[in-house]
Enzyme design. Structure first.
Site, PDB file in Angstrom:
ATOM      1  N   GLU A   1       0.847  -1.190   0.000  1.00 51.27           N
ATOM      2  CA  GLU A   1       0.000   0.000   0.000  1.00 51.27           C
ATOM      3  C   GLU A   1       0.885   1.243   0.000  1.00 51.27           C
ATOM      4  O   GLU A   1       1.838   1.345   0.780  1.00 51.27           O
ATOM      5  CB  GLU A   1      -0.917  -0.017   1.226  1.00 51.27           C
ATOM      6  CG  GLU A   1      -1.608   1.287   1.557  1.00 51.27           C
ATOM      7  CD  GLU A   1      -2.452   1.849   0.414  1.00 51.27           C
ATOM      8  OE1 GLU A   1      -2.465   3.077   0.243  1.00 51.27           O
ATOM      9  OE2 GLU A   1      -3.081   1.043  -0.312  1.00 51.27           O
TER      10      GLU A   1
ATOM     11  N   TYR B   1     -29.089   7.619   2.175  1.00 47.09           N
ATOM     12  CA  TYR B   1     -29.384   6.370   2.867  1.00 47.09           C
ATOM     13  C   TYR B   1     -28.652   6.347   4.206  1.00 47.09           C
ATOM     14  O   TYR B   1     -27.658   7.048   4.403  1.00 47.09           O
ATOM     15  CB  TYR B   1     -29.001   5.155   2.026  1.00 47.09           C
ATOM     16  CG  TYR B   1     -27.609   5.154   1.457  1.00 47.09           C
ATOM     17  CD1 TYR B   1     -26.509   4.717   2.201  1.00 47.09           C
ATOM     18  CD2 TYR B   1     -27.377   5.581   0.146  1.00 47.09           C
ATOM     19  CE1 TYR B   1     -25.236   4.707   1.667  1.00 47.09           C
ATOM     20  CE2 TYR B   1     -26.098   5.573  -0.393  1.00 47.09           C
ATOM     21  CZ  TYR B   1     -25.035   5.138   0.366  1.00 47.09           C
ATOM     22  OH  TYR B   1     -23.765   5.133  -0.155  1.00 47.09           O
TER      23      TYR B   1
END
Length: 398
Positions: A32, A215
């Site tokens: 990463e 939502y």
């Protein structure tokens, strides 16, 4: 036979790939570029097709803790506020497809996957180590992560996102395209909202050249709001995160209903993403070549109008897990199994990409097309909004 997978990228797709690979019996080294594991963004929707994969990986309990499970999806006209159609979710969709429809914060999903990966001793996570290049032979793949010696493995998985270095070296097909669509995102604590604005449902507001989706996330305590409008930003603007001016969004939604304006006005600050994608996939060659495979946005970045970007990355990872498990058998070589992975994934990914493009045109329609859309939703309702091919398809977890 001991095999080692090298994974570029520690986002949702990369961690899902790492989990699937270690469950398949492979050693994993994940690289990463950031100095800490984190996930930017806001909310995410997971259809039953994706929730089934996470449940198969033993993550049902963890998902239950951090998610909301809306009871229905409703579509409303952004201009009039009128409800156009509804699709029951909750127990109804769980019974139909074998898993519920979940909404959650991207960071919560990322953390859930990271914790699952960290439970496996055969996964090594390397931070601040972006992959710079790779080479492959018939016997191995070699990656260069820094100025040190190369690192050899049996397979390289490019899960390094829409700007994937692995893709650029593997396919050399240029950069993703700017869509001309801008996503304004916000998270709002529901306790601080007027009661009429609080919601435990998924609501999509459709308007000319724009739409808004809201939502619940984090067990319903927060409301995720995304407004997507058609427009461009200056070329020098940050490519994925920009300190957006709320006045721009207000101007783009000036003609919307009072009901929608109340929702948007309740947000104090917006973050802006400039959306990029690629055309729908044309073949398996765009997902694997030799010992190198692409996953998620590195392979098939898509517009967010089907809410399946992360979902397809997780499905990719599940299919990758099947391929890697078979590759442990000496009778099956790694390139052949990665090609099988690609063959089993590219058509579904292409279909989702194409449907997302089509949905964007429908969501943002104006004139006669908008009128026809509204009429069809009012007449057919759930029959238009349900997608058995998507929610009932997908991949079982290893």
């Amino acid at each position: 036979m001991l095999r080692q997978a090298l994974i570029a990228g520690g986002g949702i797709g990369g961690l899902a790939a790492a989990l699937a690979a270690t469950r398949a019996g492979w050693d994993v080294r994940l690289f990463e570029r950031a100095n800490a594991f984190s996930e930017a963004g806001a909310g995410i929707q997971l259809g039953p097709n994706v929730v089934k994969v996470l449940q198969g990986w033993g993550l049902a309990g963890a998902l239950q803790i951090v998610s909301a499970f809306p009871e229905r999806l409703q579509v409303r006209c952004a201009l009039s506020g009128q409800t156009l159609g509804e699709l029951p979710l909750g127990a109804s969709i769980a019974e139909r497809y074998g898993a519920p429809y979940a909404t959650l914060h991207r960071a919560d999903l990322h953390r859930l996957l990271l914790e699952a990966v960290q439970q496996h001793a055969d996964v090594k996570l390397h931070l601040s180590r972006p992959l710079q290049s790779f080479s492959q032979t018939a016997q191995a793949v070699m990656v260069q992560a820094d100025d040190g010696p190369g690192i050899e493995g049996d397979a390289l998985i490019g899960a390094d996102g829409v700007w994937s270095m692995v893709r650029q070296q593997l396919l050399g097909d240029g950069l993703p395209r700017r869509t001309g669509h801008l996503a304004y995102r916000a998270l709002v604590p529901q306790a601080g909202l007027p009661k009429l604005l609080r919601s435990q449902h998924v609501t999509a507001w459709l308007g000319p050249r724009m739409h808004v989706v809201q939502y619940p996330v984090r067990g319903g305590e927060w409301l995720n709001i995304v407004a997507i409008v058609q427009g461009e930003v200056p070329a020098e603007a940050d490519l994925w995160d920009h300190s957006a001016n709320a006045a721009d969004l207000a101007a783009a939604t000036a003609g919307c209903s009072a009901a929608l304006r109340e929702v948007l006005d309740a947000v104090e600050g917006w973050r802006l993403w400039v959306l990029h994608d690629r055309p729908p996939m044309q073949g398996a060659h765009q997902q694997a070549v030799g010992r190198v495979a692409l996953l998620g946005d590195a392979a098939h970045p898509m517009r967010p109008y089907l809410a399946q970007g992360a979902g397809m990355a997780i499905e990719d990872a599940a299919e990758l897990g099947h391929a890697l498990a078979q590759a442990l058998d000496p009778a099956f070589d790694v390139p052949t199994m990665l090609q099988r992975y690609a063959l089993n994934r590219w058509q579904r990914n292409a279909r989702v990409q194409a449907r997302a493009l089509r949905n964007g045109q429908i969501f943002h329609a104006d004139g006669v097309v908008r009128w026809g859309r509204n009429v069809s939703m009012k007449m057919l309702g759930a029959r238009v909004l349900d997608m058995p091919w998507l929610y009932g398809g997908g991949v079982r977890a290893t």
